[in-house]
Motif scaffolding. Structure first.
Motif, short mmCIF file in Angstrom:
data_model
loop_
_atom_site.label_atom_id
_atom_site.label_comp_id
_atom_site.label_asym_id
_atom_site.label_seq_id
_atom_site.Cartn_x
_atom_site.Cartn_y
_atom_site.Cartn_z
N GLY A 4 51.62 -19.77 -64.24
CA GLY A 4 53.29 -19.24 -64.03
C GLY A 4 54.28 -20.79 -64.45
N LEU A 5 53.42 -21.55 -63.67
CA LEU A 5 54.10 -23.15 -64.67
C LEU A 5 54.38 -23.34 -66.10
N LEU A 6 53.49 -23.21 -66.62
CA LEU A 6 53.87 -23.37 -68.45
C LEU A 6 54.52 -21.67 -68.90
N THR A 7 54.93 -20.87 -68.58
CA THR A 7 55.41 -19.65 -68.73
C THR A 7 57.29 -20.53 -68.34
N CYS A 8 57.55 -20.53 -67.03
CA CYS A 8 59.33 -20.64 -66.95
C CYS A 8 59.12 -22.45 -67.78
N SER A 9 57.86 -23.16 -68.15
CA SER A 9 58.57 -24.31 -68.83
C SER A 9 58.57 -24.03 -70.05
N VAL A 10 58.14 -23.05 -70.86
CA VAL A 10 58.74 -22.83 -72.16
C VAL A 10 59.32 -21.67 -72.27
N GLN A 11 59.26 -21.29 -71.47
CA GLN A 11 60.21 -20.21 -70.99
C GLN A 11 59.43 -18.45 -72.53
N SER A 12 58.56 -18.96 -72.94
CA SER A 12 57.86 -17.87 -73.49
C SER A 12 56.44 -17.32 -73.27
N SER A 13 56.71 -15.95 -71.99
CA SER A 13 55.43 -15.46 -72.33
C SER A 13 54.44 -15.25 -73.20
N ALA A 14 54.44 -15.16 -74.59
CA ALA A 14 54.17 -14.50 -75.30
C ALA A 14 53.63 -16.10 -76.15
N ALA A 15 53.89 -16.83 -75.61
CA ALA A 15 53.23 -18.22 -76.47
C ALA A 15 52.21 -18.31 -75.79
N ILE B 260 36.77 -15.31 -69.37
CA ILE B 260 37.75 -14.13 -69.13
C ILE B 260 38.27 -13.99 -68.09
N TYR B 261 38.13 -14.49 -66.69
CA TYR B 261 38.19 -14.50 -65.45
C TYR B 261 39.66 -15.18 -65.35
N MET B 262 39.39 -16.66 -65.56
CA MET B 262 40.47 -17.52 -65.96
C MET B 262 41.77 -17.22 -67.07
N GLY B 263 41.46 -16.22 -67.84
CA GLY B 263 42.10 -16.39 -68.96
C GLY B 263 43.05 -15.51 -68.85
N ILE B 264 42.42 -14.01 -67.63
CA ILE B 264 43.43 -12.94 -67.45
C ILE B 264 44.48 -13.14 -65.57
N ALA B 265 43.42 -14.99 -65.33
CA ALA B 265 44.20 -15.65 -63.76
C ALA B 265 45.33 -15.91 -64.53
N LEU B 266 45.84 -16.38 -65.71
CA LEU B 266 46.62 -17.17 -66.64
C LEU B 266 47.60 -16.05 -66.99
N VAL B 267 47.20 -15.16 -67.45
CA VAL B 267 47.81 -13.64 -67.79
C VAL B 267 48.73 -13.43 -66.57
N MET B 268 48.07 -13.16 -64.98
CA MET B 268 49.09 -12.99 -64.46
C MET B 268 50.06 -14.15 -64.37
N GLY B 269 49.42 -14.89 -64.41
CA GLY B 269 50.95 -16.24 -63.53
C GLY B 269 52.29 -15.72 -64.66
N GLU B 270 51.26 -15.85 -66.08
CA GLU B 270 52.72 -15.27 -66.80
C GLU B 270 53.75 -13.48 -66.62
N ASN B 271 53.07 -13.37 -66.03
CA ASN B 271 54.30 -12.65 -65.42
C ASN B 271 54.44 -12.64 -64.09
N ILE B 272 54.29 -13.93 -63.45
CA ILE B 272 55.43 -14.05 -62.91
C ILE B 272 56.57 -15.00 -62.98
N GLY B 273 55.90 -15.61 -63.84
CA GLY B 273 56.44 -17.17 -64.81
C GLY B 273 58.11 -16.24 -65.46
N THR C 246 59.49 -13.79 -64.92
CA THR C 246 60.99 -13.74 -63.89
C THR C 246 62.15 -14.39 -63.62
N VAL C 247 60.88 -15.39 -64.15
CA VAL C 247 62.38 -16.63 -63.58
C VAL C 247 63.67 -16.64 -64.24
N THR C 248 64.00 -16.21 -65.69
CA THR C 248 64.53 -16.79 -66.59
C THR C 248 65.79 -15.13 -66.05
N SER C 249 65.64 -14.43 -65.38
CA SER C 249 66.34 -13.38 -65.10
C SER C 249 67.61 -13.71 -63.73
#
Length: 565
Positions: free
Chosen positions: A189-200, A216-229, A231-234
């Motif tokens: 979530g923090l990284l996605t908020c910082s770079v404003q790009s869930s794709a990156a 893979i479990y940790m990678g999927i946890a990162l993906v879940m965090g991206e989904n929250i991060g 939403t910050v832009t809107s």
């Protein structure tokens, strides 16, 4: 220490982000206005809204753009909050297409041939000015794929899976059970908020997993965090918007947070289920690590689809929840001081931002019209100062609103002009800058009319206009009202209608002729001592101000017709 791999890593991520932006811009330029029409019309129920959001996001490859458009439509009253929530749900499904593009684009040695062939085709389209927007889309896609392949090749070349320090770091981070999942959720979530790009962040996650560094479990946890991060832009954009718009943005966050919460409660089992669907055993030895990128994309899609299938039936309770979180303002009129369509940031393309500005100009014109509508009521006020002062204060407030709107729209247009624009887009911005200046002058004229009425009441409390003067003033104000009404029609239309233009010109001519007639008659009436000279000054000040207002209206119409021809 060799820093070249790190530089290549950063460069490939930047190339991926830029490619995604260019690709999205090209798609939006090709179909931006049509997609907006779809968004406005195809939201009759929750299911059509869901499909609309998924279709638009898949088309323009930007859930942020779809969400920001939805927020602006809610702010303008074109979409209800219920409709907006269904569109946002669809956007969450549409955005999963990006991960699948990465899966397909990041695998295979043949991809470099596709990339360079696409670049040649894109440059041919761009430099020959034939299908330029298509060329930009293909160029963006090529850069995205180039960034992905470079990122993947560089990660393999770095041999991260053999780096003891990297292995120990991720080993420590992954040894805390659910605590590790929470930690990686927060990091994502923090990284996605910082770079404003869930794709990156998704691309980096895929690279780390396919390199065998990240579980893979940790990678999927990162993906879940991206989904929250994401939403910050809107929510940031909606800060300067209306209450309903902020609720729509909040619904996006609540939707994703709820999804993360229920998946988190059954996290290992849900991940195992997704792995089973893909044909991967997360607990055994995985020979081909590239299949983990497919697992990540499959999880992203499954997560969002399941979340939608659960919450699509609870849109009304979700609406009630966000209404409780975002309380209405104590004074609803405060929303009038805010811009309706454009908020704190630009949309992802300058061309779409121009469309937002056009709609804001329409709102500006409507507020000027509303301001003029207060003047006849002000004239009819009796000697009760309290009611008069309230209405005058409201007109004064609207004058400040028109001043602020001019500045805010001008600032927005200046930012838009810094982007990549077509020649037509630059011309439109120039004429819109002139339009908002003239609209602000219309607001000044309305305020001057109110000030003249107040000045007459204060300086000549015992005197008043004659019945004939009132009749002439109301007739002139009626003509001014008709001129603004016709101006709104022309400004809002996509094409110039000669009949509408002729009607505006006829009203303007009628205003000018009526002013000349009343000016001559005023001199005669003063000479006949029907009223004193000072009362004649107040009277002609209002008549002349209405004539000036008509001139400003024609200037707005002229600017609007110039860029629509």
């Amino acid at each position: 220490m060799d820093y070249l791999p790190l530089i290549i890593l950063a460069g490939s991520v930047a190339l991926l982000m830029y490619g995604m932006k260019v690709m999205s811009e090209g798609l939006q330029k090709m179909a931006g206005s049509k997609l907006r029409q779809v968004l406005a019309k195809m939201t009759t129920n929750r299911f059509t809204g869901l499909l609309t959001g998924a279709f638009i996001t898949t088309s323009i490859q930007s859930s942020t753009a779809t969400t920001v458009m939805t927020v602006s439509f809610v702010s303008a009253g074109l979409l209800t909050l219920t409709q907006a929530i269904s569109v946002i749900m669809g956007a969450n499904i549409g955005t999963t297409a990006t991960a699948w593009i990465m899966v397909l684009g990041g695998s295979g040695n043949y991809m470099q041939y596709v990339v360079y062939a696409a670049i040649v085709f894109a440059i041919a389209c761009i430099y020959t000015n034939k299908r330029r927007n298509l060329g930009e889309f293909v160029m963006g896609l090529a850069l995205l794929l180039l960034g992905l392949t470079t990122l993947s090749a560089n990660a393999k070349g770095m041999h991260l899976d053999q780096n003891v320090a990297v292995q120990e770091f991720f080993g420590r981070m992954s040894s805390m059970g659910y605590g590790s999942y929470l930690l990686f959720l927060f990091i994502g979530g923090l990284l996605t908020c910082s770079v404003q790009s869930s794709a990156a962040i998704m691309a980096i996650t895929m690279t780390l997993c396919s390199a065998g560094v990240l579980d893979i479990y940790m990678g999927i946890a990162l993906v879940m965090g991206e989904n929250i991060g994401t939403t910050v832009t809107s929510n940031v954009v909606a800060l300067s918007a209306s209450t309903q718009a902020r609720r729509a943005a909040m619904a996006h966050m609540v939707f994703n947070v709820f999804g993360v919460m229920w998946v988190f409660s059954i996290f290992p089992y849900f991940v195992d289920f997704v792995c089973w669907m893909v044909g991967c055993d997360p607990h055994g030895e995985i020979q081909d690590k590239s299949i983990l990128t497919v697992v990540l994309a499959a999880f992203h899609t499954s997560f969002n689809i399941c979340n939608v299938l659960i919450l699509i039936w609870f849109i009304k309770p979700l609406e009630k929840l966000v209404c409780k979180i975002i309380k209405p303002k104590a004074n609803p009129e405060e929303d009038e001081a805010r811009l309706t369509y454009i908020g704190g940031g630009l949309l992802s393309t300058s061309e779409l931002s121009i469309l937002e500005a056009k709609k804001e100009v329409n709102v500006f014109a409507a507020r000027c019209h509303k301001m003029l509508g207060f003047i006849p009521a002000l004239l009819k006020m009796d000697k009760k100062d309290e009611d008069f002062n309230k209405l005058f204060s409201r007109i004064e407030k609207y004058e400040n609103i028109t001043d602020n709107m001019e500045v805010q729209i001008a600032d927005y247009l200046n930012k838009v002009s810094e982007g990549r624009l077509s020649a037509e887009g630059k011309t439109e911005i120039q004429h819109m800058m002139k339009q908002i200046s003239e609209l602000e002058s219309i607001g000044d004229s309305c305020y001057n009319l109110a000030r003249t009425v107040r000045r007459k009441r204060q300086n000549s409390p015992e005197d008043d206009f004659t019945e004939k003067q009132y009749e002439h003033l109301y007739n002139m104000l009626k003509l001014a009202d008709q001129s603004i009404e016709q101006m709104k029609v022309i400004v809002a239309s996509d094409e110039v209608n000669p009949m509408d233009l002729n009607k505006s010109q006829n009203i303007e001519m009628e205003i000018n002729n009526y002013r000349k007639l009343l000016k001559n008659q005023n001199v005669d009436d003063i000479n006949k001592k029907l009223y004193d000279y000072q009362m004649g000054v107040y009277y002609m000040d209002m008549i002349s101000e209405c004539e000036k207002l008509g001139d400003y209206v024609m200037n707005v119409i002229e600017c609007a017709t110039l860029y629509k021809r």
